[in-house]
Design a protein around this motif. Structure first.
Motif, PDB file in Angstrom:
ATOM      1  N   MET A   1      16.789  12.868 -45.128  1.00 22.62           N
ATOM      2  CA  MET A   1      16.581  12.011 -46.290  1.00 22.62           C
ATOM      3  C   MET A   1      17.658  12.296 -47.340  1.00 22.62           C
ATOM      4  O   MET A   1      18.322  11.412 -47.817  1.00 22.62           O
ATOM      5  CB  MET A   1      15.194  12.296 -46.822  1.00 22.62           C
ATOM      6  CG  MET A   1      14.850  11.570 -48.062  1.00 22.62           C
ATOM      7  SD  MET A   1      13.152  11.884 -48.566  1.00 22.62           S
ATOM      8  CE  MET A   1      12.670  13.297 -47.580  1.00 22.62           C
ATOM      9  N   LEU A   2      17.811  13.559 -47.638  1.00 20.11           N
ATOM     10  CA  LEU A   2      18.807  13.918 -48.628  1.00 20.11           C
ATOM     11  C   LEU A   2      19.940  14.665 -47.941  1.00 20.11           C
ATOM     12  O   LEU A   2      20.063  15.868 -48.052  1.00 20.11           O
ATOM     13  CB  LEU A   2      18.197  14.823 -49.694  1.00 20.11           C
ATOM     14  CG  LEU A   2      17.203  14.193 -50.647  1.00 20.11           C
ATOM     15  CD1 LEU A   2      16.576  15.248 -51.509  1.00 20.11           C
ATOM     16  CD2 LEU A   2      17.879  13.170 -51.516  1.00 20.11           C
ATOM     17  N   PRO A   4      23.799  15.072 -47.867  1.00 20.37           N
ATOM     18  CA  PRO A   4      25.016  14.673 -48.548  1.00 20.37           C
ATOM     19  C   PRO A   4      26.143  14.459 -47.541  1.00 20.37           C
ATOM     20  O   PRO A   4      26.076  14.978 -46.430  1.00 20.37           O
ATOM     21  CB  PRO A   4      25.319  15.864 -49.433  1.00 20.37           C
ATOM     22  CG  PRO A   4      24.683  17.009 -48.754  1.00 20.37           C
ATOM     23  CD  PRO A   4      23.524  16.481 -47.984  1.00 20.37           C
ATOM     24  N   PRO A   5      27.139  13.692 -47.915  1.00 21.25           N
ATOM     25  CA  PRO A   5      28.253  13.482 -47.004  1.00 21.25           C
ATOM     26  C   PRO A   5      28.950  14.797 -46.690  1.00 21.25           C
ATOM     27  O   PRO A   5      28.969  15.716 -47.505  1.00 21.25           O
ATOM     28  CB  PRO A   5      29.171  12.530 -47.776  1.00 21.25           C
ATOM     29  CG  PRO A   5      28.715  12.568 -49.177  1.00 21.25           C
ATOM     30  CD  PRO A   5      27.298  13.016 -49.188  1.00 21.25           C
ATOM     31  N   PHE A   7      32.022  15.772 -46.360  1.00 16.62           N
ATOM     32  CA  PHE A   7      33.169  16.308 -47.105  1.00 16.62           C
ATOM     33  C   PHE A   7      32.739  16.988 -48.395  1.00 16.62           C
ATOM     34  O   PHE A   7      33.357  17.927 -48.869  1.00 16.62           O
ATOM     35  CB  PHE A   7      34.198  15.193 -47.401  1.00 16.62           C
ATOM     36  CG  PHE A   7      33.752  14.181 -48.396  1.00 16.62           C
ATOM     37  CD1 PHE A   7      33.921  14.407 -49.747  1.00 16.62           C
ATOM     38  CD2 PHE A   7      33.145  12.995 -47.986  1.00 16.62           C
ATOM     39  CE1 PHE A   7      33.512  13.474 -50.670  1.00 16.62           C
ATOM     40  CE2 PHE A   7      32.739  12.063 -48.915  1.00 16.62           C
ATOM     41  CZ  PHE A   7      32.918  12.300 -50.264  1.00 16.62           C
ATOM     42  N   LEU A   8      31.612  16.526 -48.915  1.00 22.07           N
ATOM     43  CA  LEU A   8      31.104  17.134 -50.127  1.00 22.07           C
ATOM     44  C   LEU A   8      30.650  18.564 -49.853  1.00 22.07           C
ATOM     45  O   LEU A   8      30.930  19.491 -50.600  1.00 22.07           O
ATOM     46  CB  LEU A   8      29.936  16.307 -50.653  1.00 22.07           C
ATOM     47  CG  LEU A   8      29.327  16.906 -51.909  1.00 22.07           C
ATOM     48  CD1 LEU A   8      29.885  16.219 -53.126  1.00 22.07           C
ATOM     49  CD2 LEU A   8      27.843  16.811 -51.860  1.00 22.07           C
ATOM     50  N   LEU A   9      29.969  18.721 -48.736  1.00 21.22           N
ATOM     51  CA  LEU A   9      29.489  20.050 -48.372  1.00 21.22           C
ATOM     52  C   LEU A   9      30.655  20.980 -48.103  1.00 21.22           C
ATOM     53  O   LEU A   9      30.632  22.143 -48.451  1.00 21.22           O
ATOM     54  CB  LEU A   9      28.606  19.956 -47.130  1.00 21.22           C
ATOM     55  CG  LEU A   9      27.191  19.550 -47.418  1.00 21.22           C
ATOM     56  CD1 LEU A   9      26.428  19.363 -46.129  1.00 21.22           C
ATOM     57  CD2 LEU A   9      26.513  20.597 -48.282  1.00 21.22           C
TER      58      LEU A   9
ATOM     59  N   MET B 145      25.581  14.077 -56.839  1.00 20.73           N
ATOM     60  CA  MET B 145      25.078  12.925 -56.085  1.00 20.73           C
ATOM     61  C   MET B 145      24.030  13.310 -55.053  1.00 20.73           C
ATOM     62  O   MET B 145      23.277  12.472 -54.599  1.00 20.73           O
ATOM     63  CB  MET B 145      26.220  12.156 -55.433  1.00 20.73           C
ATOM     64  CG  MET B 145      26.840  12.764 -54.198  1.00 20.73           C
ATOM     65  SD  MET B 145      25.842  12.694 -52.724  1.00 20.73           S
ATOM     66  CE  MET B 145      25.536  10.984 -52.606  1.00 20.73           C
ATOM     67  N   VAL B 146      23.993  14.553 -54.666  1.00 14.62           N
ATOM     68  CA  VAL B 146      23.060  14.923 -53.613  1.00 14.62           C
ATOM     69  C   VAL B 146      21.633  14.562 -53.981  1.00 14.62           C
ATOM     70  O   VAL B 146      20.800  14.393 -53.113  1.00 14.62           O
ATOM     71  CB  VAL B 146      23.147  16.420 -53.255  1.00 14.62           C
ATOM     72  CG1 VAL B 146      24.438  16.690 -52.544  1.00 14.62           C
ATOM     73  CG2 VAL B 146      22.999  17.275 -54.477  1.00 14.62           C
ATOM     74  N   ASN B 149      20.339   8.597 -54.835  1.00  8.62           N
ATOM     75  CA  ASN B 149      20.418   7.738 -53.660  1.00  8.62           C
ATOM     76  C   ASN B 149      20.565   6.281 -54.064  1.00  8.62           C
ATOM     77  O   ASN B 149      20.038   5.852 -55.096  1.00  8.62           O
ATOM     78  CB  ASN B 149      19.145   7.886 -52.822  1.00  8.62           C
ATOM     79  CG  ASN B 149      19.072   9.256 -52.203  1.00  8.62           C
ATOM     80  OD1 ASN B 149      19.871   9.603 -51.350  1.00  8.62           O
ATOM     81  ND2 ASN B 149      18.131  10.059 -52.678  1.00  8.62           N
ATOM     82  N   PHE B 202      17.317  19.529 -52.988  1.00  9.71           N
ATOM     83  CA  PHE B 202      18.449  19.868 -52.127  1.00  9.71           C
ATOM     84  C   PHE B 202      19.239  20.981 -52.791  1.00  9.71           C
ATOM     85  O   PHE B 202      19.524  20.931 -53.971  1.00  9.71           O
ATOM     86  CB  PHE B 202      19.328  18.630 -51.947  1.00  9.71           C
ATOM     87  CG  PHE B 202      20.474  18.874 -51.031  1.00  9.71           C
ATOM     88  CD1 PHE B 202      20.292  18.790 -49.663  1.00  9.71           C
ATOM     89  CD2 PHE B 202      21.722  19.221 -51.529  1.00  9.71           C
ATOM     90  CE1 PHE B 202      21.344  19.035 -48.809  1.00  9.71           C
ATOM     91  CE2 PHE B 202      22.777  19.459 -50.681  1.00  9.71           C
ATOM     92  CZ  PHE B 202      22.586  19.367 -49.307  1.00  9.71           C
ATOM     93  N   THR B 211      17.266  21.331 -47.538  1.00 14.60           N
ATOM     94  CA  THR B 211      16.404  20.431 -48.286  1.00 14.60           C
ATOM     95  C   THR B 211      15.015  21.044 -48.291  1.00 14.60           C
ATOM     96  O   THR B 211      14.482  21.380 -47.238  1.00 14.60           O
ATOM     97  CB  THR B 211      16.366  19.038 -47.642  1.00 14.60           C
ATOM     98  OG1 THR B 211      17.698  18.559 -47.589  1.00 14.60           O
ATOM     99  CG2 THR B 211      15.527  18.084 -48.464  1.00 14.60           C
TER     100      THR B 211
END
Lengths: 687, 467
Positions: A1-2, A4-5, A7-9, B145-146, B149, B202, B211
């Motif tokens: 659900m959450l 993150p993309p 590249f962000l990680l 942004m994490v 949504n 998160f 999460t």
């Protein structure tokens, strides 16, 4: 659900600041004392005839050591774990001063190592031609220690959990040296790259070592010739490099301060208007400023919301390359330690100038247990308390407070909802219950499982028989008669003396009843429902509830023993008075008891122990007097305890379950002793 | 906190009417499931216009919706910027907000939007146009942004009023369902709801990301005095309200009011009011005792229950969700390593948990990068020197501190300079000074020059005298 993309990680995970290596130039050139004279003669105004003192000067070595140590001080003050720094000293060979192990990640350890290394050798002191003084030895050593796993890296690499993110080995090397021209910088970069390639090849063939994925190579060039800075650039896929030219002492310190803010994403806050009393003149106080460093996230509440005019509070720090945010000291008034502030984040802080008088004043104030609110002026001139400085166990934290509108405004009162109109909750008793169930840290070794798993059994037991209101209980209202039985029965194990105490308590109640002493409600300040009940009724309720209470706590033999005692004395008591009562009265009493039991069954947990009154017995009226007689009085001598009870487990609903013939499954009896073994099986032992 | 800002730019009559009907239905749903929700209504033509500021009076919004006028100008980018600013001004960056954007068609390049917003929450782009939008991949630029949504919502094709209404019903059911769970302490428990709804959290650390989700059973592990708890950081705070089962609710018929205020409903609520609730008992005791209850809200995730009063002195039970993980309150130690001992330890023994390391500001190190640091350290030595023999111990302590630091930093010239200063100080002593003073100063200066004192483990000891 959450999720993150990726590249962000990649940017957030495995940061280079996990592993930092300082390479310090320890060649003879760094031993020379240069500029940065320090005036330390304070006696200029003194009497005539004194000898003026020559100022002292720091060597390049001293300058680079103290700046590097300051870098560590800040990093380790703010991040107690996970931000590791190692020192490599390079002269005619390399010296590694500490390991990745946390026990060697302290200032004391480093300073001891530096004391042993000492000052760089004087130039031309050692004519041994085999000793080539160079920073290159340090590069080689740095690469080999970059390939050593830290404890955290090792743990993740060897983790069997399939969700573990593969470790990316990013490292940062800060090299303090002196070069004369740009070609030398390129030479250094190439040297570093070739060492990395060799080192990675070696690491790839080893289980323990970890190849370097990316090395950030930062060259701080101190010295007389100021070369033009070289911004960050990619030398190869595994090496990025940058070069900063700085003047000695001040220049180097300033540069490293700017760099550490970037490397660890820190920010600066200047606490302004701190009132301090002068030593000489205690009646007046002057205002001072203290600058602190902390993770930049502590400012998020100020900058993310646009309610604060950033330009008004943010200014370039004089003589430096970074900004500081000015927040005003707000004299704490009426603050209690037990207040829960609406705190959205907390971060450790460290003073920038750790030994200055204003800094130590503020630090001592906070370490002493007091806290400070910081105030920000919002757009439109409204003042808000944006942060709280407070120390917890000797470490100072900056708590960020929520400054926006609260979504909880105008909440419905708790008295409006379910249970809100009930006025006789056993608040004081629940307070005692909470005090008895306070959490404390486990002393000693590492623990398995969670806190809840550890405390659940106890909380379950303590709440097993817990009427919430005063009007729904009797025994807890007559505590002065009931103690210590109410407390003792909660214990997991009883001593023989505990059982005796409980029995005495029961006997004394019996005595009171026989003497027709009325029960007095203890004055606890609680509001009880003033229901008037007759003395007989009082005792009846009391016995019924006590029995239910005891049944709920039958966890060991000794607990059951107490219950048995109650049942026993109650029965005998009844038999003593029987001849004075006719059968009609007995039946009437029985009816009342019956009604009583039905009412009490809401809160009582029953057991199937052999001594418990037969549930059917009460609910049927079709019994003959003989049956009543037999069932009530023909077991004057209670049977000895069913052995299984002692090993019984408590089941939901208060029932007890005992496993019969437990050893049959566990240990098949040897054939020869079969008969003997079976004779030891616990069975119902009748009289 | 879910907050709605509605954005309107709907051209012809039909989509607008459908949208108004759909939003009325959604507002009814919100009013029913999340009574404490704040909603605001804005439009954009040449600039952002706030039609209704944030309010819990949803009827005001409903009325205002009917008065929406259409305009032919619209700039989505500017509109969203305005909305972000509005929310940040009002709520700051920490409170989750939902932005429901109702537009007629896909005339914007989604990639050019300045998203995500710098607050957590959701953006629902409700496109009522007849064309099916491609699923836009929105740009992400910020680590925040994490917890933000973006959802694209469209009615089923062919687009009809009914489809639009259904779309809003779906949105309401999915994102405005009220949470309900159990607050448990051993055998005591209460069915509760949290306001605002709890959200999963998160968290990224240096080595992993996770999460964390909220359990339906919030189980109390034990109790802690507030003075030991400090004010720990919370990812979110929620009012704990006793759960009231929903009264019959009719999703349709947006004009109708809730039918519960008749005689029968009152009787029921009266009954509930008189049924003892663990929530109320817990709140009362926490308030009186100045304590908090630690409860497990998820795997490796803890929360703190305490009594909280707003400025109007109405008291409530509040649940703070701590940072997920076992080290969310460093001064309590490992959160998974707490227990209830048979006998409580002495008050100050257990808390706070002492950390392994000592911070620089309580270590008495030296800071000589700035000249003032050296000067004040030397002045301190001289101050003590003049008060020998009373301050002999302090004099040597400071002397050794400076000497040891100088050795570690390779600052040997300072040691020589210090020797010279002590020698000179000797010559300047007034005649009234105690004779021990000159003797100790000379002894100290000699010791500083001695090669043995270049060892950082060595300490210069006072000269023994029998005065």
């Amino acid at each position: 659900m959450l999720t993150p993309p990726s590249f962000l990680l990649e940017e957030s995970l495995h940061p280079a600041n996990h592993k930092t290596i300082f390479i310090l130039d320890h060649t003879p050139e760094f031993g020379i004392q240069r500029e940065s004279l320090i005036e330390f003669d304070f006696n200029k105004a003194r009497a005539p005839g004194f000898i003026p003192l020559a100022p002292v000067a720091k060597s390049l070595w001293t300058c680079s050591v103290e700046c590097a140590v300051e870098y560590c001080r800040i990093a380790w003050d703010l991040f107690p774990t996970g931000k590791l720094i190692r020192f490599v000293v390079s002269d005619w060979k390399s010296h590694v001063l500490n390991s990745w192990n946390s026990s060697q990640q302290t200032l004391t350890h480093l300073l001891n190592g530096l004391a042993l290394i000492g000052v760089p050798p004087p130039p031309n002191s050692d004519p041994d031609p085999s000793k080539v003084y160079s920073i290159n030895h340090g590069l080689q050593a740095a690469v080999s220690i970059m390939c050593e796993s830290t404890d955290q890296q090792h743990e993740k690499r060897t983790s069997l959990n399939e969700n573990t993110v593969p470790v990316v080995n990013r490292c940062r090397v800060i090299c303090i040296t002196s070069v004369t021209n740009r070609d030398k910088i390129v030479e250094l970069e190439n040297k570093m790259l070739s060492e990395l390639i060799v080192g990675n090849k070696f690491a790839a063939s080893s289980d323990l070592l970890i190849p370097v994925d990316l090395c950030e190579f930062i060259i701080l060039n101190v010295g007389p010739t100021l070369l033009e800075n070289i911004p960050r650039h990619k030398v190869a896929n595994i090496l990025e490099s940058e070069m900063h030219s700085v003047k000695t002492n001040g220049g180097l310190a300033n540069k490293l301060t700017s760099l550490i803010l970037k490397h660890y994403n820190l920010a600066s806050t200047t606490v302004t208007g701190i009132p301090m009393k002068e030593e000489q003149n205690a009646s007046s106080s002057a205002n001072y400023d203290v600058e602190i460093f902390h993770p930049a996230k502590a400012h998020e509440t100020l900058f993310k919301g646009s309610s604060v005019d950033v330009d008004q509070i943010k200014s370039l720090k004089e003589g430096f390359e970074y900004y500081t945010v000015t927040l005003k000291w707000s004299t704490p008034r009426g603050l209690t330690a037990s207040e829960m502030h609406n705190c959205t984040a907390m971060h450790r802080i460290t003073p920038v100038d750790v030994n200055s008088r204003p800094s130590s004043c503020l630090i001592n104030f906070l370490i002493g247990g007091r806290s400070v609110m910081l105030e920000v002026i919002r757009r439109g001139g409204l003042k808000s308390l944006s942060h709280l400085l407070a120390s917890h166990s000797g470490q100072i934290y900056m708590h960020s407070l929520a400054i926006g509108r609260s979504p909880h405004e105008d909440p419905p009162s708790i008295s409006e909802g379910t249970g809100g109109r009930v006025t006789d909750y056993r608040i004081t008793d629940f307070g005692n219950f909470m005090m008895q169930n306070r959490l404390f840290p486990i002393k000693g070794s590492k623990v398995q499982s969670s806190t809840l798993k550890r405390t659940k059994t106890r909380l379950d037991r303590h709440t097993k028989f817990w009427p919430m209101t005063i009007s729904s209980t009797v025994i807890f209202n007559y505590k002065q008669y009931m103690e210590p039985i109410l407390n003792i029965m909660l214990q997991p194990e009883l001593r023989e003396s505990d059982v005796v105490q409980c029995k005495q308590c029961i006997f004394s109640l019996i005595g009171n009843e026989a003497k027709h002493e009325p029960l007095h409600i203890m004055n606890t300040g609680q509001r009880g429902k003033g229901v008037k009940t007759s003395r007989e009724e009082q005792y009846k309720q009391l016995w019924a509830e006590l029995e239910a209470f005891l049944r709920a706590h039958c966890v060991t033999d000794k607990h059951i023993n107490v219950l048995n005692c109650l049942l026993e004395v109650r029965n005998r008591d009844a038999s003593d008075t029987f001849d004075k009562v006719d059968v009609d009265l007995a039946l009437k009493e029985l009816d009342q008891l019956n009604a009583k039991v039905e009412r009490a069954s809401v809160i009582r947990a029953t057991t199937d122990s052999p001594l418990s009154p037969d549930a059917n017995f009460h609910s049927t009226h079709s019994k003959t007097v003989l049956e009543l007689w037999v069932s009530k009085f023909c077991r004057q001598k209670p049977r000895p305890d069913f052995v299984g009870l002692s090993t019984a487990q408590l089941m939901p609903g208060g029932r007890l379950k005992a496993k019969l013939y437990p050893q049959f499954k566990e240990r098949p009896a040897p054939p020869g002793k079969g008969g003997k073994a079976s004779s030891r099986v616990p069975a119902i032992i009748g009289d | 906190m879910n907050t709605n800002v509605r954005k309107f730019s709907v051209e012809p009559y039909k989509p607008l009417q459908a949208a108004v009907t759909g939003l009325h239905g959604l507002l009814d749903h919100i009013g029913h499931s999340s009574r404490l929700e704040f909603v605001s209504l804005v439009t954009y033509s040449s600039q952002l216009e706030v039609l209704v500021a944030f309010t819990r009076e949803l009827d005001v919004i409903k009325t205002e919706l009917l008065n929406i006028k259409l305009s032919d100008k619209f700039n989505l980018i500017e509109a969203l910027k305005g909305v972000e600013k509005l929310i940040l001004m009002e709520w700051g960056s920490g409170i989750p907000c939902n932005v429901i954007l109702v537009v007629q068609d896909n005339f914007v390049n989604m990639n050019s939007l300045c998203l995500p917003f710098s607050f957590p929450g959701n953006l629902f782009i409700c496109s009522l146009g007849p064309e099916v939008l491609r699923n836009p991949l929105l740009p992400v630029t910020d680590e925040n942004m994490v917890n933000f949504n973006i959802h694209l919502m469209q009615p089923e094709v062919p687009v009809s009023s009914h489809g639009v209404v259904q779309m809003f019903v779906k949105l309401g059911e999915k994102h405005y369902a009220s949470w309900s769970g159990n607050l448990v302490c051993g055998n005591l428990n209460s069915k509760i709801t949290l306001s605002p709804n709890p959200e999963p959290c998160f968290k990224v650390t240096d080595f992993e990301y996770n999460t964390y989700t909220v359990d339906n059973n919030l189980e109390i592990c034990g109790f802690i005095e507030l003075k030991h708890l400090g004010s720990p950081a919370a990812v979110s705070r929620h009012l704990v309200l006793p759960y009231t089962p929903p009264s019959p609710y009719h999703g349709k018929g947006h004009g109708s009011r809730h039918p519960s205020h008749s005689g029968e409903g009152d009787d029921e609520s009266l009954d509930e009011g008189h049924t003892p609730s663990f929530c109320v008992l817990l709140h009362g005791a926490l308030k009186v005792e100045n304590m908090a209850a630690l409860c497990q809200v998820g795997n490796d995730w803890y929360g703190v229950l305490f009594s909280w009063a707003d400025s109007k002195k109405k008291s409530n039970l509040m649940l703070s969700f701590l940072e997920p993980g076992r080290d969310s309150i460093p001064w309590l130690g490992d959160m998974n390593a707490l227990h209830i001992p048979l006998e409580a330890p002495a008050d100050d023994e257990a808390f706070p948990v002492k950390p392994a390391d000592k911070k620089s500001y309580s270590q008495n190190g030296v800071a000589w990068i700035r000249q003032a640091g050296i000067q004040s350290d030397i002045q301190k030595i001289l101050r003590h020197a003049r008060k020998i023999p009373e301050k002999t111990q302090q004099f040597y302590k400071e002397l050794n501190r400076v000497r040891r630091a100088a050795i570690c930093l390779g600052f040997l010239s300072l040691i020589e300079g210090l020797a010279a200063i002590l020698d000179r100080e000797c010559t300047l002593l007034p005649s009234s000074t105690h004779p021990a003073c000159a003797i100790q100063l000379t002894h100290a200066a000699q010791a500083l020059r001695d090669s043995a004192s270049k060892d950082h483990k060595y300490s210069i000891a006072p000269m023994k005298m029998s005065f």
